[in-house]
Write a protein that holds these residues in place. Sequence first.
Motif, PDB file in Angstrom:
ATOM      1  N   PRO A 145       0.806  -1.220   0.000  1.00  0.00           N
ATOM      2  CA  PRO A 145       0.000   0.000   0.000  1.00  0.00           C
ATOM      3  C   PRO A 145       0.841   1.273   0.000  1.00  0.00           C
ATOM      4  N   ILE A 146       0.251   2.344  -0.542  1.00  0.00           N
ATOM      5  CA  ILE A 146       0.863   3.662  -0.494  1.00  0.00           C
ATOM      6  C   ILE A 146      -0.241   4.703  -0.446  1.00  0.00           C
ATOM      7  N   TRP A 147      -0.063   5.714   0.415  1.00  0.00           N
ATOM      8  CA  TRP A 147      -1.052   6.789   0.535  1.00  0.00           C
ATOM      9  C   TRP A 147      -0.684   7.918  -0.413  1.00  0.00           C
ATOM     10  N   VAL A 148      -1.639   8.324  -1.250  1.00  0.00           N
ATOM     11  CA  VAL A 148      -1.458   9.454  -2.155  1.00  0.00           C
ATOM     12  C   VAL A 148      -2.021  10.687  -1.461  1.00  0.00           C
ATOM     13  N   PRO A 149      -1.176  11.684  -1.148  1.00  0.00           N
ATOM     14  CA  PRO A 149      -1.625  12.826  -0.339  1.00  0.00           C
ATOM     15  C   PRO A 149      -2.684  13.683  -1.025  1.00  0.00           C
ATOM     16  N   ARG A 150      -3.319  14.484  -0.221  1.00  0.00           N
ATOM     17  CA  ARG A 150      -4.327  15.422  -0.700  1.00  0.00           C
ATOM     18  C   ARG A 150      -3.731  16.347  -1.768  1.00  0.00           C
ATOM     19  N   ASN A 151      -4.505  16.593  -2.825  1.00  0.00           N
ATOM     20  CA  ASN A 151      -4.103  17.534  -3.868  1.00  0.00           C
ATOM     21  C   ASN A 151      -5.357  18.185  -4.433  1.00  0.00           C
ATOM     22  N   GLU A 152      -5.203  18.950  -5.502  1.00  0.00           N
ATOM     23  CA  GLU A 152      -6.355  19.678  -6.040  1.00  0.00           C
ATOM     24  C   GLU A 152      -7.416  18.763  -6.619  1.00  0.00           C
ATOM     25  N   ASP A 153      -7.055  17.522  -6.918  1.00  0.00           N
ATOM     26  CA  ASP A 153      -8.017  16.592  -7.499  1.00  0.00           C
ATOM     27  C   ASP A 153      -8.659  15.653  -6.488  1.00  0.00           C
TER      28      ASP A 153
END
Length: 552
Positions: free
Chosen positions: A273-281
């Motif tokens: 697993p890997i967490w994709v951080p908050r972004n504009e999308d």
Amino acid sequence: MKGIAMKDAWQVFINSALLALILGIAMLRAESQVVQDPPFGRPDAIVDLASRDGVQLVSGQWRYHDVKIVDADSRAVGPDLKPSGAPTKTYDYEPRAGVAEFDDSQWESIDPTTLDQRRSTAKVCFNWYRINMTIPEKVGNVSTAGSMVAFEIVIDDYAEVWVNGKMPRILGQPGGQVIKGFNAPNRVILSRNAQPGQKIQLAVFGINGPISYSPQNFIWIKSATLDFYKSSKVALSETPAQVIKKDAALDEIVPAGAKIEKLAGGFLFTEGPIWVPRNEDSDGYLLFSDPNNNLIYRWTQDGQLSVFLTKSGYRGFDIGEYGQPGSNGLTLDKLGRLTINQHGNRRVVRMEKNGQLTVLADHYDGKRLNSPNDLVYKSDGALYFTDPPFGLPKFFDDPRKELPYSGGFRVSPDGQKVQLLTTDLKGPNGLAFSPDEKYFYVDDWDTEKKIIMRYEVQPDGTLANGKVFFDMTSAEGEDALDGMKVDQRGNLYVSGPGGLWIISAEGKHLGTIVGPEHPHNFAWGDDDGRTLYLCAKTGLYRIRLNVPGIRP
């Protein structure tokens, strides 16, 4: 009487069998993985936006406009695979009404009871529906403060939804704000913590379809609602964490009464697993592999589960021979690009922003890699990965195996050089840097030698002075060592015999967390990095901890 009794008995038998079948199916469904839109269950209150009372409650007004297809200038595909080449002609549409600042005051105002009126021009056509709303204090007897609010719309035939001027586009996104399917409901989470007076703008792009069929019908709204949920929980179940404490220092890491939430289940095997951080999308989401099923899944904070990437590790003719042909470890580089260890393809690849795959490593010394397993980036951009043969059908005895060892490797920051760092372990697996990157840890999937090695990281990125940092060989349990992560204090979290081992930076066993299933790999997630997401055999879980972790 005897005939009637036998008939009754037979009916009882049929009813019992039918009940058992229904219960069996229900239990199967409860354990199976389902890809669907959140939130789950029945809402506590509904606002019908196709009714005058509903629209009045949210102080709204539906507005409508047809869409016109127009000629437009563009450019052909360029070397960057974007429209940067020679000038060319294409088509566009007007008006472009998804943006928040768009002025629709001159548009036609439509009565909400006429949303089911056939609109636009038939055949290949498009339109817009827009509405501005304000969250009321109550919906019926339900207070809206703190609730989760979902917008659901069913358009004949397709819909795309802009919320407050935005429409995210994420690989593998099934519906939500993009097309869900033919006459399928689009469900969009508008707020997880709604407050009375909160303003929300919706712009819905209607599409007549199937487009290739040049349909003879029109565009119309079948239903449009706001669904209010008092609880915003997304977990399928919640169980107290079984914590085996070995040292009082564990209390600073694992909160009292810690619980393990099950988020999804029914997979063949979960990993990487890997967490994709908050972004504009997006608000941030988790990606994880099912190497047995050759897939990468995406799980969002709203509880939506979807397929992010299919055929994630292999497309070969002989895929039937493989136990784990798909992707395993996943991580992000400094630019947020997904990096994937592909078992079946026996390589490490990076997914570029345009969707292309760049091969970072597939050979060493003229020989193919075994099956890259886990991976981590150093702050300078160098990539480190382990390469045991567990992705090959016959592991160590597989005739496809070309390297005589299982190595730990480094790819230089410029991606031009693959270096062999160590061959100390039979089955090198999980790996991690200490917070200051002075040390590099690698654990061993070897049932006869369950150890964690620690190396000193040299200025040129190579490793030296490898020593056994921790030995679990005598611990009870069949599992060897798998995934490994480090928190900001330098504590190690290791998939070991019996559960999730927590080991201090000084090499002291602080305790073990035992969950419903054995965790094989994990990732730090959420905005504060204090949630540990657990890939545990057939299920995805999470636990909140007190200390944030080290993330890409």
